[in-house]
Design an enzyme around this catalytic site. Structure first.
Site, mmCIF file in Angstrom:
data_model
loop_
_atom_site.group_PDB
_atom_site.id
_atom_site.type_symbol
_atom_site.label_atom_id
_atom_site.label_comp_id
_atom_site.label_asym_id
_atom_site.label_seq_id
_atom_site.Cartn_x
_atom_site.Cartn_y
_atom_site.Cartn_z
ATOM 1 C CE LYS A 290 -4.338 -1.572 2.011
ATOM 2 N NZ LYS A 290 -5.306 -1.459 3.091
ATOM 3 C CG ASP A 326 -8.565 0.796 3.048
ATOM 4 O OD1 ASP A 326 -9.422 0.025 2.586
ATOM 5 O OD2 ASP A 326 -7.355 0.498 3.113
ATOM 6 N N GLY A 459 -15.698 -6.120 10.061
ATOM 7 C CA GLY A 459 -14.848 -5.645 8.968
ATOM 8 C C GLY A 459 -15.461 -5.793 7.582
ATOM 9 C CD GLN A 466 -12.203 -1.719 -0.217
ATOM 10 O OE1 GLN A 466 -11.556 -1.024 -0.988
ATOM 11 N NE2 GLN A 466 -12.468 -3.000 -0.440
HETATM 12 P P1 NAP Z 1 -0.590 -3.211 9.682
HETATM 13 O O1 NAP Z 1 -0.227 -2.075 8.798
HETATM 14 O O2 NAP Z 1 0.316 -4.373 9.815
HETATM 15 O O3 NAP Z 1 -0.840 -2.598 11.137
HETATM 16 C C1 NAP Z 1 -1.191 -3.393 12.228
HETATM 17 C C2 NAP Z 1 -1.142 -2.555 13.500
HETATM 18 O O4 NAP Z 1 -1.520 -3.415 14.566
HETATM 19 C C3 NAP Z 1 0.237 -1.995 13.849
HETATM 20 O O5 NAP Z 1 0.083 -0.800 14.530
HETATM 21 C C4 NAP Z 1 0.795 -3.090 14.753
HETATM 22 O O6 NAP Z 1 1.765 -2.627 15.649
HETATM 23 C C5 NAP Z 1 -0.446 -3.464 15.522
HETATM 24 N N1 NAP Z 1 -0.350 -4.793 16.080
HETATM 25 C C6 NAP Z 1 -0.111 -5.940 15.415
HETATM 26 N N2 NAP Z 1 -0.118 -6.979 16.260
HETATM 27 C C7 NAP Z 1 -0.327 -6.461 17.496
HETATM 28 C C8 NAP Z 1 -0.415 -7.036 18.781
HETATM 29 N N3 NAP Z 1 -0.290 -8.355 18.958
HETATM 30 N N4 NAP Z 1 -0.636 -6.226 19.828
HETATM 31 C C9 NAP Z 1 -0.763 -4.897 19.652
HETATM 32 N N5 NAP Z 1 -0.684 -4.295 18.450
HETATM 33 C C10 NAP Z 1 -0.477 -5.067 17.381
HETATM 34 O O7 NAP Z 1 -1.993 -3.816 9.254
HETATM 35 P P2 NAP Z 1 -3.243 -3.016 8.626
HETATM 36 O O8 NAP Z 1 -3.197 -3.085 7.150
HETATM 37 O O9 NAP Z 1 -3.353 -1.707 9.286
HETATM 38 O O10 NAP Z 1 -4.450 -3.960 9.052
HETATM 39 C C11 NAP Z 1 -4.890 -4.020 10.393
HETATM 40 C C12 NAP Z 1 -6.165 -4.845 10.465
HETATM 41 O O11 NAP Z 1 -7.198 -4.217 9.713
HETATM 42 C C13 NAP Z 1 -6.002 -6.240 9.843
HETATM 43 O O12 NAP Z 1 -6.715 -7.146 10.616
HETATM 44 C C14 NAP Z 1 -6.628 -6.092 8.485
HETATM 45 O O13 NAP Z 1 -7.146 -7.313 8.003
HETATM 46 C C15 NAP Z 1 -7.755 -5.117 8.790
HETATM 47 N N6 NAP Z 1 -8.196 -4.388 7.581
HETATM 48 C C16 NAP Z 1 -9.480 -4.512 7.210
HETATM 49 C C17 NAP Z 1 -9.947 -3.836 6.105
HETATM 50 C C18 NAP Z 1 -11.384 -4.009 5.704
HETATM 51 O O14 NAP Z 1 -11.742 -3.583 4.598
HETATM 52 N N7 NAP Z 1 -12.206 -4.580 6.539
HETATM 53 C C19 NAP Z 1 -9.089 -3.005 5.376
HETATM 54 C C20 NAP Z 1 -7.769 -2.874 5.797
HETATM 55 C C21 NAP Z 1 -7.328 -3.586 6.917
HETATM 56 P P3 NAP Z 1 3.337 -2.712 15.279
HETATM 57 O O15 NAP Z 1 3.568 -1.605 14.291
HETATM 58 O O16 NAP Z 1 3.989 -2.527 16.582
HETATM 59 O O17 NAP Z 1 3.568 -4.070 14.685
#
Ligand code: NAP
Length: 494
Positions: A290, A326, A459, A466
């Site tokens: 992204k 998003d 979600g 989106q």
């Molecule tokens: P990302 O960029 O990897 O960000 C994940 C975030 O969660 C980071 O801040 C990470 O912290 C934190 N994190 C991960 N594991 C953790 C833990 N065990 N404890 C505390 N914090 C934790 O991922 P993303 O793209 O933002 O996606 C996040 C979620 O949103 C996913 O589940 C994804 O499937 C969902 N999502 C859904 C949609 C939808 O259309 N429904 C769209 C986009 C994303 P660190 O930086 O410290 O690792």
């Protein structure tokens, strides 16, 4: 329409089970492949009886395959037994598969001359093709299946389609090659192989025959069909193909949307897109690309720039334009369920790509956001960039907050079904919990919230919202929103 056919392999260990499986295969198959190497005892007389029974229930062609383990078959077979079985069944089958290492010519049956490499892509693909072509008669088919590690490495086998002179089935196996299975017929491949059911695949990356037929409509595609897809890694679980293909069909648009597993983004953009000969219309972009996609863009929507991430690409005159749907996808269901967000205190968990879109949208609605992050450094930087309050994860209690949003992946992974970023006793004053995780549809967090009688949003709502905006960006038309919703929920709950 094209002239391609869907071929469904039937692989059973007991000969008496062949007909039952073939009956199921017949629902979507134009050709049934009998994978006789799966049989414990491949007795030609017994098999012949079964073939006769299949003829009574299936009008299409029958392909007979007896493949040794070295070529991806179910068991070791020696040359003598291969020759003897295939020769015995020559007049019973419409097509016989002969692997490249077997020196056998069958005069009376159309032959599929096949080569398989389950480990990688051989350097001498063209030589392999030429050797098979030299053996093939005019109506015979050449099938070459290889296993690229990256989508770009599937181009070599795909390009065999344009060598001309012979019918070719080029297959890039595995997740990174699914596109060859969907697009082969549109570009002249006489067959594409689809599994009977999910879990019944006879080769990696096989799509079910039902999906090939109903979701991807492979027999309707042509070289003019506009191609869209979700690029990222992993992408196989993405539900986007189900909503976008249904939407294209309902709107009468000649386009197809597929999973495109991309590991090496620069090679994909610089080599695959221009060299594949495929008419790409745009992409949905997911992790981990992204942000990495931004340097390749010719233009970018203001919201995507502010969020610092792109989840949608539109291609015009060979140029890429970036959008972020998003933010809109996140906020639309929230406003619909909660109402006006001005001054509402929102606890946002996580500071990754999705959180960036959430905070951008929430700030636009003038909500009062606190971001809870496990790494204090990252938390501070994020809070500063977006001018919101920093908080520490794990949360103690959300006293004073009205909405909690989970933008971490906690609860999504295999074996994490009971894991939540917040439990019931931490909800404080929250009245609505929004979990961005799409799958599972009901996360432990949402179950906890429901236990307390709180409102919830899953979600899938964001994914659908989106996607609706993506469809509008790509086509300039109103999206069939109810249908897209129905298709996502249907997949999620079945
Ligand atoms: P990302 O960029 O990897 O960000 C994940 C975030 O969660 C980071 O801040 C990470 O912290 C934190 N994190 C991960 N594991 C953790 C833990 N065990 N404890 C505390 N914090 C934790 O991922 P993303 O793209 O933002 O996606 C996040 C979620 O949103 C996913 O589940 C994804 O499937 C969902 N999502 C859904 C949609 C939808 O259309 N429904 C769209 C986009 C994303 P660190 O930086 O410290 O690792």
């Amino acid at each position: 329409m094209n002239n391609g056919k869907i071929c469904v392999p039937v692989a059973v260990s007991r000969v008496e089970d062949i007909v039952n499986k073939a009956r199921k295969a017949a629902e979507f198959a134009d050709v049934i492949e009998l994978r006789l190497d799966a049989l414990e005892n491949a007795d030609p007389a017994e098999i012949r009886k079964q073939i006769r029974k299949i003829r009574g229930i299936f009008a299409g062609d029958i392909l007979v395959t007896f493949r040794p383990k070295t070529q991806g078959g179910a068991r070791e077979l020696d040359t003598k037994e291969r020759r003897s079985l295939l020769t015995a069944l020559e007049t019973d089958a419409d097509l016989i598969d002969i692997e490249y290492d077997l020196d056998l010519t069958l005069e009376n049956t159309k032959t599929v001359h096949s080569f398989h490499d389950f480990e990688g892509v051989p350097d001498d693909l063209v030589d392999i093709y030429d050797r098979l072509a030299a053996k093939a008669r005019e109506n015979d088919i050449i099938k070459i299946a290889v296993r690229p590690a990256d989508i770009v490495d599937g181009l070599g086998v795909w390009k065999l389609l344009s060598r001309g002179g012979r019918q070719v089935i080029p297959i890039a196996m595995g997740e990174a090659g699914k596109w060859t299975r969907i697009l082969g017929p549109a570009f002249g491949a006489p067959l594409t192989f689809g599994s009977l059911e999910a879990g019944d695949e006879t080769a990696p990356g096989q799509i079910t025959a039902k999906d090939l037929s109903e979701i991807y409509r492979v027999k309707e595609l042509t070289p003019q069909t506009a191609i869209y897809g979700v690029i990222g890694r992993p992408v196989s679980k993405s539900l986007s193909p189900y909503m976008h293909n249904a939407a294209f069909q309902a709107a009468g648009i000649d386009a197809v949307f597929m999973h495109l597993e991309v590991s090496d983004l620069p090679r994909f953009i610089e080599e695959f897109v221009p060299r594949s000969g495929l008419k790409f219309g745009g992409f949905s972009v997911t992790m981990p690309h992204k942000q990495a996609i931004i340097p390749y863009l010719s233009g970018m929507e203001e919201s995507a720039r502010a969020i610092g991430a792109v989840n949608t690409l539109k291609i015009e005159d060979g140029k890429l334009f970036g959008f972020n749907t998003d933010a809109e996808g996140f906020i639309a269901p929230l406003k619909q369920t909660y109402g006006d967000l001005k001054g509402v205190r929102v606890a946002l968990l996580g500071a990754g790509g999705a959180a960036r879109a959430c905070v951008y949208a929430l700030k636009k609605e003038r909500a009062d956001v606190t971001v809870f992050v496990r790494d204090p450094e990252k938390g501070r930087a994020f809070a500063e960039e977006f001018d919101v309050e920093p908080g520490r994860f794990p949360v103690e209690t959300l006293t004073g907050f009205e909405i909690a949003v989970n933008a971490t992946p906690i609860g999504m992974g295999a074996g994490e079904e009971d894991l939540a970023p917040l439990y019931s006793e931490q909800f404080g004053d929250v009245s609505l919990v929004y979990d961005l995780i799409t799958k599972p549809a009901e996360t432990a967090l949402l179950r906890e919230a429901k236990k307390r009688g709180l409102k919830t949003i899953g979600g899938a709502e964001m994914l659908i919202a989106q996607g609706i905006r993506q469809f509008e960006i790509w086509t300039g038309k109103d999206a069939p929103a109810a249908l897209m919703r129905e298709k996502v929920l249907e997949r999620l709950f079945n």
